[in-house]
Design a protein around this motif. Sequence first.
Motif, mmCIF file in Angstrom:
data_model
loop_
_atom_site.group_PDB
_atom_site.id
_atom_site.type_symbol
_atom_site.label_atom_id
_atom_site.label_comp_id
_atom_site.label_asym_id
_atom_site.label_seq_id
_atom_site.Cartn_x
_atom_site.Cartn_y
_atom_site.Cartn_z
ATOM 1 N N LEU A 31 16.499 -21.565 -14.284
ATOM 2 C CA LEU A 31 17.179 -22.490 -13.364
ATOM 3 C C LEU A 31 18.518 -22.169 -13.151
ATOM 4 O O LEU A 31 18.853 -22.491 -11.908
ATOM 5 C CB LEU A 31 17.363 -23.942 -14.368
ATOM 6 C CG LEU A 31 15.889 -24.605 -14.483
ATOM 7 C CD1 LEU A 31 15.970 -25.835 -15.511
ATOM 8 C CD2 LEU A 31 15.447 -24.916 -13.468
ATOM 9 N N GLY A 32 19.122 -21.489 -13.825
ATOM 10 C CA GLY A 32 20.500 -20.676 -13.344
ATOM 11 C C GLY A 32 20.245 -19.753 -12.271
ATOM 12 O O GLY A 32 21.135 -19.782 -11.407
ATOM 13 N N LEU A 33 19.532 -19.048 -12.196
ATOM 14 C CA LEU A 33 18.990 -18.018 -11.109
ATOM 15 C C LEU A 33 18.634 -18.724 -9.931
ATOM 16 O O LEU A 33 19.235 -18.425 -8.822
ATOM 17 C CB LEU A 33 17.963 -17.146 -11.745
ATOM 18 C CG LEU A 33 18.032 -15.832 -12.732
ATOM 19 C CD1 LEU A 33 17.039 -15.301 -12.950
ATOM 20 C CD2 LEU A 33 19.199 -14.994 -11.858
ATOM 21 N N ALA A 34 17.957 -19.816 -10.029
ATOM 22 C CA ALA A 34 17.598 -20.656 -8.945
ATOM 23 C C ALA A 34 18.879 -21.315 -8.357
ATOM 24 O O ALA A 34 18.963 -21.577 -7.224
ATOM 25 C CB ALA A 34 16.434 -21.865 -9.251
ATOM 26 N N SER A 35 19.714 -21.828 -8.979
ATOM 27 C CA SER A 35 20.602 -22.633 -8.586
ATOM 28 C C SER A 35 21.765 -21.788 -7.857
ATOM 29 O O SER A 35 22.481 -22.149 -6.871
ATOM 30 C CB SER A 35 21.438 -23.340 -9.681
ATOM 31 O OG SER A 35 22.079 -22.543 -10.738
ATOM 32 N N ILE A 66 13.100 -17.667 -6.372
ATOM 33 C CA ILE A 66 11.560 -17.277 -6.698
ATOM 34 C C ILE A 66 11.776 -16.694 -7.902
ATOM 35 O O ILE A 66 10.862 -17.040 -8.796
ATOM 36 C CB ILE A 66 11.152 -16.217 -5.529
ATOM 37 C CG1 ILE A 66 11.009 -16.885 -4.205
ATOM 38 C CG2 ILE A 66 9.748 -15.716 -5.744
ATOM 39 C CD1 ILE A 66 11.035 -15.967 -3.112
ATOM 40 N N VAL A 67 12.314 -15.583 -8.211
ATOM 41 C CA VAL A 67 12.453 -15.049 -9.668
ATOM 42 C C VAL A 67 12.831 -16.153 -10.652
ATOM 43 O O VAL A 67 12.352 -16.119 -11.692
ATOM 44 C CB VAL A 67 13.611 -13.956 -9.667
ATOM 45 C CG1 VAL A 67 13.757 -13.528 -11.100
ATOM 46 C CG2 VAL A 67 13.066 -12.809 -8.707
ATOM 47 N N GLY A 68 13.765 -17.186 -10.322
ATOM 48 C CA GLY A 68 14.167 -18.067 -11.478
ATOM 49 C C GLY A 68 12.989 -19.125 -11.468
ATOM 50 O O GLY A 68 12.809 -19.390 -12.714
ATOM 51 N N ALA A 69 12.142 -19.495 -10.514
ATOM 52 C CA ALA A 69 11.301 -20.452 -10.777
ATOM 53 C C ALA A 69 10.009 -19.748 -11.521
ATOM 54 O O ALA A 69 9.455 -20.592 -12.332
ATOM 55 C CB ALA A 69 10.975 -21.019 -9.494
#
Length: 127
Positions: A31-35, A66-69
């Motif tokens: 979630l951190g990567l996605a945000s 994409i990587v975060g999800a």
Amino acid sequence: MVTIPRNEIQRIGIRYGIQAPHPMLQVILGLGLASVAYFPLRELIDWLRHGGTLFTVVDLLLFLPIVGAWTAWEALKRGYFFEVQSSAGIKRLAFAKKPQPAALDEMIAFIEQNYGIAVLREDRGAR
């Protein structure tokens, strides 16, 4: 490939559940990567509306959601896994695909006969 010395194995169980060893950490990371993509996405929308220069870094940061999800999704994936408790700690050895019941029984029988270790079945909630 994971190896665990036979003399260190204390208990083996076959379980059904979340396969990730640290699911909460993995979900938070995902979630951190996605945000992080909020800012480059805002920059991309501004560039589409007003034109100007779009930096390559902004393009590359758009892949983070994409990587975060994917990371968060994989953390919550359920399936069968061997839970091996040894003197070094507990390891989860996940199956890549759902094993067939007959093949799973055969594997458990092989471990019990050849290694002399009882495999506990804890497959409650399996679908």
